[in-house]
Design a protein around this motif. Structure first.
Motif, PDB file in Angstrom:
ATOM      1  N   TRP A   1      -9.908   1.848  -3.410  1.00 45.62           N
ATOM      2  CA  TRP A   1      -9.529   1.648  -4.769  1.00 45.62           C
ATOM      3  C   TRP A   1     -10.423   2.579  -5.563  1.00 45.62           C
ATOM      4  O   TRP A   1     -11.659   2.761  -5.259  1.00 45.62           O
ATOM      5  CB  TRP A   1      -9.531   0.207  -5.149  1.00 45.62           C
ATOM      6  N   THR A   2      -9.874   2.871  -6.928  1.00 49.84           N
ATOM      7  CA  THR A   2     -10.888   3.388  -7.839  1.00 49.84           C
ATOM      8  C   THR A   2     -11.374   2.135  -8.580  1.00 49.84           C
ATOM      9  O   THR A   2     -10.904   1.014  -8.844  1.00 49.84           O
ATOM     10  CB  THR A   2     -10.164   4.259  -8.865  1.00 49.84           C
TER      11      THR A   2
ATOM     12  N   GLN B   1       0.044   0.876  -7.815  1.00 51.16           N
ATOM     13  CA  GLN B   1      -0.407   0.574  -8.989  1.00 51.16           C
ATOM     14  C   GLN B   1       0.791   0.392  -9.900  1.00 51.16           C
ATOM     15  O   GLN B   1       1.176   1.127 -10.981  1.00 51.16           O
ATOM     16  CB  GLN B   1      -1.263   1.858  -9.651  1.00 51.16           C
TER      17      GLN B   1
ATOM     18  N   GLY C   1      -8.418   1.007 -10.780  1.00 54.69           N
ATOM     19  CA  GLY C   1      -7.637   0.465 -10.200  1.00 54.69           C
ATOM     20  C   GLY C   1      -8.058  -1.289 -10.075  1.00 54.69           C
ATOM     21  O   GLY C   1      -7.231  -1.977 -10.032  1.00 54.69           O
ATOM     22  N   LEU C   2      -9.210  -1.197  -9.580  1.00 54.24           N
ATOM     23  CA  LEU C   2      -9.643  -2.830  -9.289  1.00 54.24           C
ATOM     24  C   LEU C   2      -9.642  -3.527 -10.705  1.00 54.24           C
ATOM     25  O   LEU C   2      -9.259  -4.709 -10.872  1.00 54.24           O
ATOM     26  CB  LEU C   2     -11.237  -2.612  -8.802  1.00 54.24           C
TER      27      LEU C   2
ATOM     28  N   LYS D   1       0.756  -1.123   0.068  1.00 52.70           N
ATOM     29  CA  LYS D   1       0.015  -0.130  -0.063  1.00 52.70           C
ATOM     30  C   LYS D   1       0.942   1.318   0.137  1.00 52.70           C
ATOM     31  O   LYS D   1       2.141   1.430   0.477  1.00 52.70           O
ATOM     32  CB  LYS D   1      -0.947   0.013   1.134  1.00 52.70           C
TER      33      LYS D   1
ATOM     34  N   GLN E   1     -11.547  -6.875  -2.927  1.00 59.43           N
ATOM     35  CA  GLN E   1     -11.651  -5.839  -1.746  1.00 59.43           C
ATOM     36  C   GLN E   1     -12.853  -5.741  -0.881  1.00 59.43           C
ATOM     37  O   GLN E   1     -13.863  -5.277  -1.649  1.00 59.43           O
ATOM     38  CB  GLN E   1     -11.093  -4.348  -2.279  1.00 59.43           C
TER      39      GLN E   1
ATOM     40  N   PHE F   1      -3.695   0.930  -3.295  1.00 63.97           N
ATOM     41  CA  PHE F   1      -2.835  -0.118  -3.467  1.00 63.97           C
ATOM     42  C   PHE F   1      -1.741   0.578  -4.596  1.00 63.97           C
ATOM     43  O   PHE F   1      -2.128   1.153  -5.557  1.00 63.97           O
ATOM     44  CB  PHE F   1      -3.596  -1.370  -4.161  1.00 63.97           C
TER      45      PHE F   1
ATOM     46  N   ASP G   1      -6.640   5.109  -5.422  1.00 66.29           N
ATOM     47  CA  ASP G   1      -6.052   3.972  -5.198  1.00 66.29           C
ATOM     48  C   ASP G   1      -4.731   3.847  -4.279  1.00 66.29           C
ATOM     49  O   ASP G   1      -3.555   4.250  -4.519  1.00 66.29           O
ATOM     50  CB  ASP G   1      -5.556   3.780  -6.818  1.00 66.29           C
TER      51      ASP G   1
ATOM     52  N   PHE H   1     -14.480  -1.085  -1.084  1.00 64.29           N
ATOM     53  CA  PHE H   1     -13.356  -0.609  -1.769  1.00 64.29           C
ATOM     54  C   PHE H   1     -13.507   1.070  -1.804  1.00 64.29           C
ATOM     55  O   PHE H   1     -12.419   1.778  -2.191  1.00 64.29           O
ATOM     56  CB  PHE H   1     -13.098  -1.129  -3.146  1.00 64.29           C
TER      57      PHE H   1
ATOM     58  N   CYS I   1      -8.688  -0.640   2.475  1.00 65.79           N
ATOM     59  CA  CYS I   1      -7.807  -0.281   1.312  1.00 65.79           C
ATOM     60  C   CYS I   1      -9.019   0.589   0.325  1.00 65.79           C
ATOM     61  O   CYS I   1      -9.677  -0.357  -0.401  1.00 65.79           O
ATOM     62  CB  CYS I   1      -7.159  -1.283   0.672  1.00 65.79           C
TER      63      CYS I   1
END
Length: 494
Positions: free
Chosen positions: A269-270, A223, A273-274, A189, A255, A221, A219, A258, A267
């Motif tokens: 995410w967009t 990328q 991003g997922l 992350k 996730q 996480f 995001d 998200f 966490c």
């Protein structure tokens, strides 16, 4: 006689002419209007009130009552087949149940999981690593930069989740499981930390720094392909490790919630991003025969799913979606635009630790909403907790049962009986039946064994009469004040 009087007389005559089932404690035999005997139809009526759960009730004699509600149940089903009902295997569920005597533990697991006995739970959720009802933060690999995952270990789960699931599978060997993480390993992350928000006032501090706080629409996480690749293989080692323990996991979601930066494992995410991660996750899961679902979606915006599906490579792996909390406002649109997706209600809203009747009645509204709008899997959240239901991070929540650590006793909470009103009767493969009439607070399903299941909620403070029209037959009963009711008509024996 006036027109109004004639109309009333006609209604009374029509109601008297329609014959109902003969009263019996556990069942009844219907007869044709012409008087010719038909094959016996077993009918069971179960009611739950705040003070009297799971009571068998007799049917009532047919006859006009001014306040009678009517409900016409369609003969032909609609929607996809039900996958099942369940809860989540959380660590604090196991540590509370483990306090019980061996005999009581066996009774609890039989009541929860044994097919046909109690709740008959058959489709359950589990976390990938720590969640908000674990004993504390952990992941399966907290060694920074371990892209080869040489330090991956399920040692923590050997103490809690693995024995928890094995105990359930002793009573239902065909129990189905799906899994999702609350947070990836912290070194994957941007903030290098498991949480993304400061603790709420009055909760224990979690140690997050201001520069580590995350935000919705970001995001968190990292990328980069090397992180996506390592995380996909992390999922693979999780599936392989549990398989080596005799536990099959059939579906994963990338996730939990998200969009939510939380003070516990989380966490953000967009959707894009997922999609990037799913392109890596899908092939790893395909190697193992494991499905990938989108989710879990906790916002009422279906575009969050549609933006992920806009990536054709990601879309080819997505077989369904998990929807919870405010996501309930998106499920109808998702079902209409993507009828090919299997939809789970992935986490029933979790209450405040009081386990009171008022919250159980709210949860009926949730259940009716999700099942009416296309969910074919319905997951409760905490299976078991101590009194007050407080998590490691300070959030009190409800549970199906409460274990008293002082005398090591337990009791079933109101929401358990609500769930049982559906899960005990509605079989995997059941399909929803459309309804019409003045009784609006209801659900109905056609089971694979030919039985019909009708769920009824009487929110009134007085007893209400209701007439059900099922396959041309009229079944009459009385719903207790402020009650949940299930009527089983047909083949299934209990």
């Amino acid at each position: 006689m006036t027109i109004k009087g004639q109309a009333r007389r006609t209604v009374i005559q029509r109601r008297a002419f329609l014959k109902t089932a003969a009263i019996a404690a556990a069942g009844a035999t219907t007869a044709s209007r012409s008087g010719r005997a038909q094959a016996a139809t077993q009918i069971q009526w179960i009611s739950t009130t705040e003070s009297a759960p799971w009571q068998t009730r007799p049917l009532r004699e047919a006859g006009w009552r001014w306040d009678t509600l009517d409900l016409q149940i369609a003969d032909s089903p609609t929607g996809g087949p039900m996958q099942g009902f369940g809860g989540c295997f959380n660590e604090l569920g196991w540590t509370s149940i483990a306090l019980l005597s061996e005999a009581d533990r066996e009774a609890v697991f039989a009541e929860l999981f044994a097919p046909g006995k109690g709740a008959s739970l058959n489709l359950c959720r589990m976390p990938v690593g720590a969640n908000d009802f674990s004993r504390g933060w952990y992941s399966y690999d907290e060694t920074p930069g371990d892209f080869a995952l040489e330090h991956f270990s399920l040692a923590n789960d050997q103490e809690t989740l693995i024995p928890f699931i094995h105990a359930a599978k002793q009573h239902n060997p065909h129990l189905r499981l799906w899994a999702s993480p609350w947070s990836p390993p912290s070194w994957m992350k941007k903030n290098g930390f498991y949480a993304e928000a400061v603790q709420f006032p009055g909760w224990p501090p979690n140690g997050i720094r201001p520069d580590q706080v995350g935000h919705e629409g970001e995001d968190m996480f990292l990328q980069e392909d090397r992180y996506f690749d390592a995380y996909a293989r992390y999922f693979g080692k999780f599936i392989d490790g549990y398989r080596a323990q005799g536990i099959e996991i059939e579906t994963v979601m990338p996730q939990n919630e998200f969009n939510s930066a939380q003070p516990f494992p989380s966490c953000t995410w967009t959707p894009e991003g997922l999609a990037r991660f799913i392109c890596h996750l899908g092939p790893e899961m395909q190697k193992r025969g494991v499905n990938v679902f989108f989710g879990t979606l906790e916002r009422g915006n279906p575009d969050l799913l549609f933006r992920t599906l806009a990536d054709p490579e990601a879309a080819r792996w997505v077989r369904g979606a998990g929807i919870q909390w405010a996501g309930k406002d998106a499920i109808a649109v998702i079902r209409r635009q993507h009828p090919e997706l299997t939809l789970y209600q992935s986490e029933q809203e979790c209450g405040d630790g009081k386990n009171d009747w008022n919250y159980a009645t709210y949860c009926w509204d949730l259940m009716r909403h999700y099942l009416s709008d296309g969910a074919t899997g319905y997951m409760y959240w905490n299976i078991s907790l101590l009194p007050g239901g407080v998590s490691h991070w300070g959030w009190p929540q409800n549970s199906l049962l409460t274990v008293n650590p002082t005398d090591r006793s337990y009791h079933w909470n109101h929401e358990y009986y609500l769930l049982k009103h559906a899960s005990h009767f509605i079989q995997p493969g059941a399909r929803r039946l459309d309804l019409d009439g003045t009784m609006e607070d209801a659900l109905a399903f056609a089971n694979p064994d030919g039985s019909t299941i009708v769920l009824l909620r009487n929110a009134s403070s007085r007893e209400r009469a209701v007439d059900l029209i099922v396959h041309g037959e009229r079944i009459s009963g009385l719903m207790p004040p402020d009650s949940f009711n299930t009527v089983q008509i047909g083949a299934k024996q209990n």
